[in-house]
Design a protein around this motif. Structure first.
Motif, short mmCIF file in Angstrom:
data_model
loop_
_atom_site.label_atom_id
_atom_site.label_comp_id
_atom_site.label_asym_id
_atom_site.label_seq_id
_atom_site.Cartn_x
_atom_site.Cartn_y
_atom_site.Cartn_z
N ASN A 71 0.82 -1.22 0.00
CA ASN A 71 0.00 0.00 0.00
C ASN A 71 0.85 1.26 0.00
O ASN A 71 0.33 2.37 -0.18
CB ASN A 71 -0.97 0.00 1.19
CG ASN A 71 -0.26 0.00 2.53
OD1 ASN A 71 0.89 -0.42 2.63
ND2 ASN A 71 -0.94 0.45 3.57
N LYS A 72 2.16 1.09 0.18
CA LYS A 72 3.08 2.23 0.11
C LYS A 72 3.99 2.15 -1.11
O LYS A 72 4.90 2.94 -1.26
CB LYS A 72 3.92 2.30 1.39
CG LYS A 72 3.10 2.59 2.65
CD LYS A 72 3.99 2.74 3.87
CE LYS A 72 3.16 3.08 5.11
NZ LYS A 72 4.02 3.24 6.32
N SER A 73 3.73 1.19 -1.98
CA SER A 73 4.57 1.02 -3.17
C SER A 73 3.75 0.61 -4.39
O SER A 73 3.26 1.47 -5.13
CB SER A 73 5.68 -0.01 -2.90
OG SER A 73 5.14 -1.23 -2.42
N TYR A 74 3.56 -0.68 -4.59
CA TYR A 74 2.96 -1.17 -5.83
C TYR A 74 1.46 -0.89 -5.98
O TYR A 74 0.90 -1.09 -7.06
CB TYR A 74 3.24 -2.67 -5.98
CG TYR A 74 4.72 -2.97 -6.08
CD1 TYR A 74 5.43 -2.66 -7.23
CD2 TYR A 74 5.41 -3.53 -5.00
CE1 TYR A 74 6.80 -2.91 -7.32
CE2 TYR A 74 6.77 -3.79 -5.08
CZ TYR A 74 7.46 -3.48 -6.24
OH TYR A 74 8.80 -3.73 -6.32
N LEU A 75 0.83 -0.43 -4.91
CA LEU A 75 -0.58 -0.03 -5.01
C LEU A 75 -0.75 1.49 -5.00
O LEU A 75 -1.88 2.00 -4.96
CB LEU A 75 -1.40 -0.65 -3.86
CG LEU A 75 -1.53 -2.17 -3.89
CD1 LEU A 75 -2.36 -2.65 -2.71
CD2 LEU A 75 -2.14 -2.67 -5.20
N GLN A 76 0.36 2.22 -5.07
CA GLN A 76 0.31 3.68 -5.08
C GLN A 76 0.03 4.17 -6.50
O GLN A 76 0.94 4.59 -7.23
CB GLN A 76 1.66 4.25 -4.58
CG GLN A 76 1.87 4.09 -3.10
CD GLN A 76 1.13 5.18 -2.31
OE1 GLN A 76 0.55 6.11 -2.87
NE2 GLN A 76 1.15 5.06 -1.00
N SER A 77 -1.23 4.12 -6.89
CA SER A 77 -1.60 4.43 -8.28
C SER A 77 -1.21 5.85 -8.68
O SER A 77 -0.70 6.07 -9.79
CB SER A 77 -3.09 4.21 -8.50
OG SER A 77 -3.85 4.97 -7.58
N ASP A 78 -1.43 6.82 -7.80
CA ASP A 78 -1.09 8.21 -8.14
C ASP A 78 0.41 8.38 -8.34
O ASP A 78 0.85 9.06 -9.28
CB ASP A 78 -1.58 9.17 -7.05
CG ASP A 78 -3.10 9.28 -7.01
OD1 ASP A 78 -3.75 8.92 -8.01
OD2 ASP A 78 -3.64 9.73 -5.98
N LYS A 79 1.19 7.76 -7.47
CA LYS A 79 2.65 7.85 -7.57
C LYS A 79 3.14 7.16 -8.85
O LYS A 79 4.03 7.67 -9.54
CB LYS A 79 3.30 7.19 -6.34
CG LYS A 79 4.81 7.25 -6.30
CD LYS A 79 5.32 8.62 -5.94
CE LYS A 79 6.85 8.64 -5.79
NZ LYS A 79 7.32 7.86 -4.62
N ILE A 80 2.56 6.03 -9.17
CA ILE A 80 2.95 5.30 -10.38
C ILE A 80 2.64 6.13 -11.63
O ILE A 80 3.45 6.21 -12.56
CB ILE A 80 2.24 3.94 -10.43
CG1 ILE A 80 2.77 3.03 -9.31
CG2 ILE A 80 2.43 3.27 -11.81
CD1 ILE A 80 1.96 1.77 -9.11
N LEU A 81 1.49 6.79 -11.63
CA LEU A 81 1.14 7.63 -12.78
C LEU A 81 2.05 8.85 -12.88
O LEU A 81 2.39 9.30 -13.98
CB LEU A 81 -0.32 8.06 -12.69
CG LEU A 81 -1.33 6.95 -13.00
CD1 LEU A 81 -2.74 7.38 -12.63
CD2 LEU A 81 -1.28 6.57 -14.48
#
Length: 445
Positions: A56-66
């Protein structure tokens, strides 16, 4: 398409990178602090840290990934499987930013991700579904009344569930009453919705899925089936193709039904129609996975096709590379999911892999996210590798698997390889006469 961001990790990230390299496409990998030394990070054209180890602090961080996708000026995002791969909101966000999402349309992901809505859609399309409720159950009284009407035992399921989460076997009304409230709470916590429904439990069933593929020009094909009946706690352990159980007539009918189901939702890109099959070969729609499956290498082995390449081509707007009559299968392939796992207690066994020797040979494919000296952390799924074996006959593939697991060497962690050797030695498995209850009845209590 010049550059793709891979919103995933481990072996599937490496798998996507391999195809991108062959197609001359640059890759951007995202990684958590725990994964900074993983092979996929080194293999990508560029890698960017997305956050701390917890998902929830890495691979599910959709906003950060975008944000990373935009700053790196990528053309597309490939979500792999798991994580955000079936997150309709993430897919739509990417599209809104002018980034191609390598997968089906967001509205399709949303529709088929809701098991109640997908059941209703399939019923309207004339696809056989498991007897059950096609509406959310609001009270325990309503649930008990419905279960009594279709007959126990039943499965109580979360509408937004997946991967075995949110599924409870209820042998009688006492069990249904016991698990109803906790299942709704679990569904809300995991999937953001407490909607639950009931399906008739089919004893001695087979779990068989059909790989489908669609493009943006109305073409949809099937790429044959995979038998995924060897399961533990509703999680697939072994997958093979072709199924040793199905008759040719039912097999072909299942292909037709899968393509019909995909057309019903105007499906594009890679997807899987999953069926539950009873002992008389009656089959029923179970769910649709709107992504690339973990077990896609089984299909690649029997068809000699690159499904990731197909995904990218379709996402570019191109037609499917082959028509249905141009697609063929050859031989038998079987995949075993090798986990860092205590083979007796079936608990994760994280740690450093001090020795890793695969005993690679012809007919063996290893899709692994690890190398010798690497560490399996407790933060993610503990799958070390997918070990896939191909032979002209099923017997050849099984013999190849047996010799491989006897000779491979992994030290520093425990694995579930002993379980595979027990499965391979079992007469029912060798004869292809196994069901979803195989492990429970034979090897795992």
């Amino acid at each position: 398409m010049q550059k793709i961001l891979i919103a995933n990790r481990g072996e599937i990230a490496l798998r996507i990178i391999k195809t991108c390299q062959e197609m001359g496409i640059e890759t951007v990998a995202i990684y958590s602090e725990a994964d900074k030394d993983m092979p996929f990070v080194k293999a990508a054209t560029k890698a960017v840290c997305v956050g701390e180890p917890p998902v929830n602090k890495s691979y599910l961080q959709s906003d950060k990934i975008l944000e990373i996708a935009k700053s790196e000026k990528v053309d597309a995002i490939h979500p792999g499987y798991g994580f955000l791969s079936e997150n309709a909101a993430f897919a739509q966000q990417a599209i809104n930013e002018g980034i191609i999402f390598i997968g089906p349309k967001p509205e399709t992901i949303e529709l088929m991700g809701d098991k109640i809505a997908s059941r209703h859609t399939m019923e309207k399309a004339g696809i056989p579904v498991v007897p059950g409720s096609s509406v959310g159950l609001k009270t325990i009284e309503e649930a008990c009344g419905f279960a009594e009407a279709i007959g126990y035992p039943v499965m109580l399921k979360a509408s937004g569930g997946g991967g075995g989460i949110g599924m409870v076997f209820c042998e009688n009304e006492q069990a249904l009453v016991k698990f109803y409230t906790s299942t709704k709470s679990r569904a809300l916590a995991y999937f953001g919705s407490d909607k639950v429904f009931i399906e008739k439990y089919i004893a001695d069933a087979r779990h068989i899925e059909v790989q489908v593929f669609g493009d943006n020009h109305g073409n949809i094909v099937h790429l044959f089936e995979r038998d995924c009946s060897i399961q533990r706690r509703h999680q697939k352990v072994v997958e093979e193709s072709p199924s040793p159980f199905l008759s040719d007539s039912v097999r072909n009918k299942m292909y037709e039904t899968a393509v019909k189901a995909a057309h019903a939702v105007d499906y594009t890109n890679a997807g899987t129609i999953e069926f539950i099959v009873d002992e008389n070969e009656n089959f029923y729609f179970l769910e649709m996975n709107t992504r690339l499956q973990v077990e896609h290498p089984v299909t690649e082995m029997i068809t000699s096709l690159d499904l990731v390449k197909w995904q990218i081509l379709v996402a570019q707007g191109k037609r499917l590379p082959l028509l249905q009559n141009e697609i063929s299968s050859s031989g038998n392939a079987i995949e075993f999911r090798l986990y860092a796992e205590d083979p007796v207690r079936f608990l994760p066994s994280p740690g450093k892999i001090t020795t890793l020797h695969w005993n690679q040979k012809e007919g063996v494919r290893i899709d692994s996210g690890y190398e010798e000296g690497g560490t399996v952390t407790p933060f993610y799924d503990p799958m070390i590798a997918k070990c896939i074996f191909q032979g002209e006959t099923r017997k050849e593939a099984l013999e190849l698997a047996k010799s491989f697991f006897k000779e491979m060497k992994i030290e520093g962690i425990k694995t579930n390889a002993p379980l595979f050797l027990n499965i391979l030695a079992n007469d029912d498995f060798q004869n292809g006469s196994y069901t979803t209850s195989f492990l429970t009845k034979n090897l795992v209590k």
